[in-house]
Scaffold this active site. Structure first.
Site, PDB file in Angstrom:
ATOM      1  N   ARG A  60       1.498   2.376  15.101  1.00 46.70           N
ATOM      2  CA  ARG A  60       1.192   1.257  14.220  1.00 46.70           C
ATOM      3  C   ARG A  60       0.742  -0.010  14.951  1.00 46.70           C
ATOM      4  O   ARG A  60       0.955  -1.128  14.481  1.00 46.70           O
ATOM      5  CB  ARG A  60       2.385   0.950  13.309  1.00 46.70           C
ATOM      6  CG  ARG A  60       2.779   2.105  12.398  1.00 46.70           C
ATOM      7  CD  ARG A  60       1.613   2.549  11.509  1.00 46.70           C
ATOM      8  NE  ARG A  60       1.980   3.692  10.690  1.00 46.70           N
ATOM      9  CZ  ARG A  60       1.752   4.960  11.029  1.00 46.70           C
ATOM     10  NH1 ARG A  60       1.125   5.238  12.153  1.00 46.70           N
ATOM     11  NH2 ARG A  60       2.115   5.952  10.250  1.00 46.70           N
ATOM     12  N   SER A 113       3.551   0.703   2.674  1.00 40.01           N
ATOM     13  CA  SER A 113       4.855   0.683   3.351  1.00 40.01           C
ATOM     14  C   SER A 113       5.087  -0.691   3.955  1.00 40.01           C
ATOM     15  O   SER A 113       4.305  -1.144   4.784  1.00 40.01           O
ATOM     16  CB  SER A 113       4.908   1.747   4.445  1.00 40.01           C
ATOM     17  OG  SER A 113       4.883   3.035   3.898  1.00 40.01           O
ATOM     18  N   GLU A 122       5.922  -3.848   8.729  1.00 40.94           N
ATOM     19  CA  GLU A 122       4.635  -3.242   9.057  1.00 40.94           C
ATOM     20  C   GLU A 122       3.522  -4.046   8.409  1.00 40.94           C
ATOM     21  O   GLU A 122       2.428  -4.176   8.962  1.00 40.94           O
ATOM     22  CB  GLU A 122       4.603  -1.800   8.551  1.00 40.94           C
ATOM     23  CG  GLU A 122       3.327  -1.051   8.854  1.00 40.94           C
ATOM     24  CD  GLU A 122       3.426   0.416   8.474  1.00 40.94           C
ATOM     25  OE1 GLU A 122       2.557   0.899   7.735  1.00 40.94           O
ATOM     26  OE2 GLU A 122       4.397   1.080   8.908  1.00 40.94           O
TER      27      GLU A 122
END
Length: 287
Positions: free
Chosen positions: A159, A209, A279
């Site tokens: 990520r 998310s 995130e």
């Protein structure tokens, strides 16, 4: 195209956020580079906006220039490679791969972000991630220089990538795929789409998310165990379908989102000792 005091909420998946002082939509690599050069020369703050899928813009909006890259969305095939502009939706690139009988991007068939955003955060799902198929990217440096970088120069990790660390702006990406039977690719994409529809709250605006997966845990499970599923602040709610998502169920503001994120982090930390790391990217100014 240039607009003043443009409302940014329509450009985000949460449908929240304030306005941009100046909103610019470049239609070529050169115009994007010239916009950056202008901001450097005149000391004007610059914010780059993709399709706003994993983003919260604060209610006070963004000062300076917001450069929206949606118009750079061309997708083309070169043998077993696909070349895609930064503004192309990664879902559309995966569908183009299917039509071209090219396998490797099936995992991306449900990722709502743009190509630029996907490279920025090395987006992934269902065991695959962008760095698995990326071979090259065209970027603009903070000084406005256009460069071609190989995959290893982007230092992709879970990520994240060096694109964020070095303030690069993605213009285009090249993906290396493999020839395969279209029906086999389609079956895999249908399977993953069904899984996504069953588990994710697609019926409401959301930023995807919200939290990264903590080592040894699942964010959604930690939030559930802390008794937060369905918890609501203002119009923002921890999804009753998947606790890893925060959805806009009643005209939520960005402040509602941020307050709920903060509450979830504090409650989960107190309950399990795990600090959830966001995130989703949060930018802009408070109202």
């Amino acid at each position: 195209m240039l607009k003043k005091n443009e409302d940014l909420a329509p450009y985000t998946f949460t449908k929240t956020g304030g306005s941009a002082d100046i909103f610019v939509i470049p239609t070529s690599h050169d115009l994007a580079a010239r916009t950056i050069a202008f901001t450097q020369e005149h000391g004007v703050p610059l914010t780059v906006l993709g399709n706003g899928s994993n983003l919260i813009i604060k209610d006070g909006g963004i000062r300076g220039i917001v450069m929206y890259l949606d118009a750079l969305h061309a997708i083309k095939r070169e043998g077993t490679k696909i070349v895609a502009g930064c503004g192309a939706k990664i879902i559309d690139v995966s569908r183009f791969a299917l039509e071209s009988s090219l396998s490797g991007l099936e995992f991306a068939c449900g990722i709502p972000g743009s190509v630029g955003g996907a490279l920025y955060m090395n987006a992934g799902a269902y065991g695959g991630e962008i760095s698995d198929v990326l071979i090259e990217a065209t970027i603009i440096t903070p000084s406005g220089e256009i460069k071609q970088l190989q995959k290893d120069q982007l230092e992709a990790k879970y990520r994240k990538s060096s694109i964020a660390d070095k303030n690069y702006i993605v213009l285009e990406a090249v993906f290396e795929l493999q020839l395969a039977e279209s029906h086999t690719i389609a079956l895999k994409m249908e399977e993953l789409t069904t899984l996504r529809e069953e588990k994710q709250p697609l019926e409401y605006p959301s930023c995807g998310s919200v939290f990264k997966r903590p080592p040894g845990h699942f964010a959604g499970r930690l939030i559930q165990d802390a008794g937060l599923q369905g918890h609501q602040i203002g119009g923002a709610q921890v999804s009753t379908k998947h606790a890893g998502f925060i959805v806009n169920i009643d005209n939520a503001t960005a402040t509602d989102y941020m307050n709920l994120i903060d509450h979830v982090q504090k409650t989960v930390l107190a309950h399990s000792g795990v600090l959830l790391e966001t995130e989703v990217k949060i930018i802009g100014e408070d109202k």
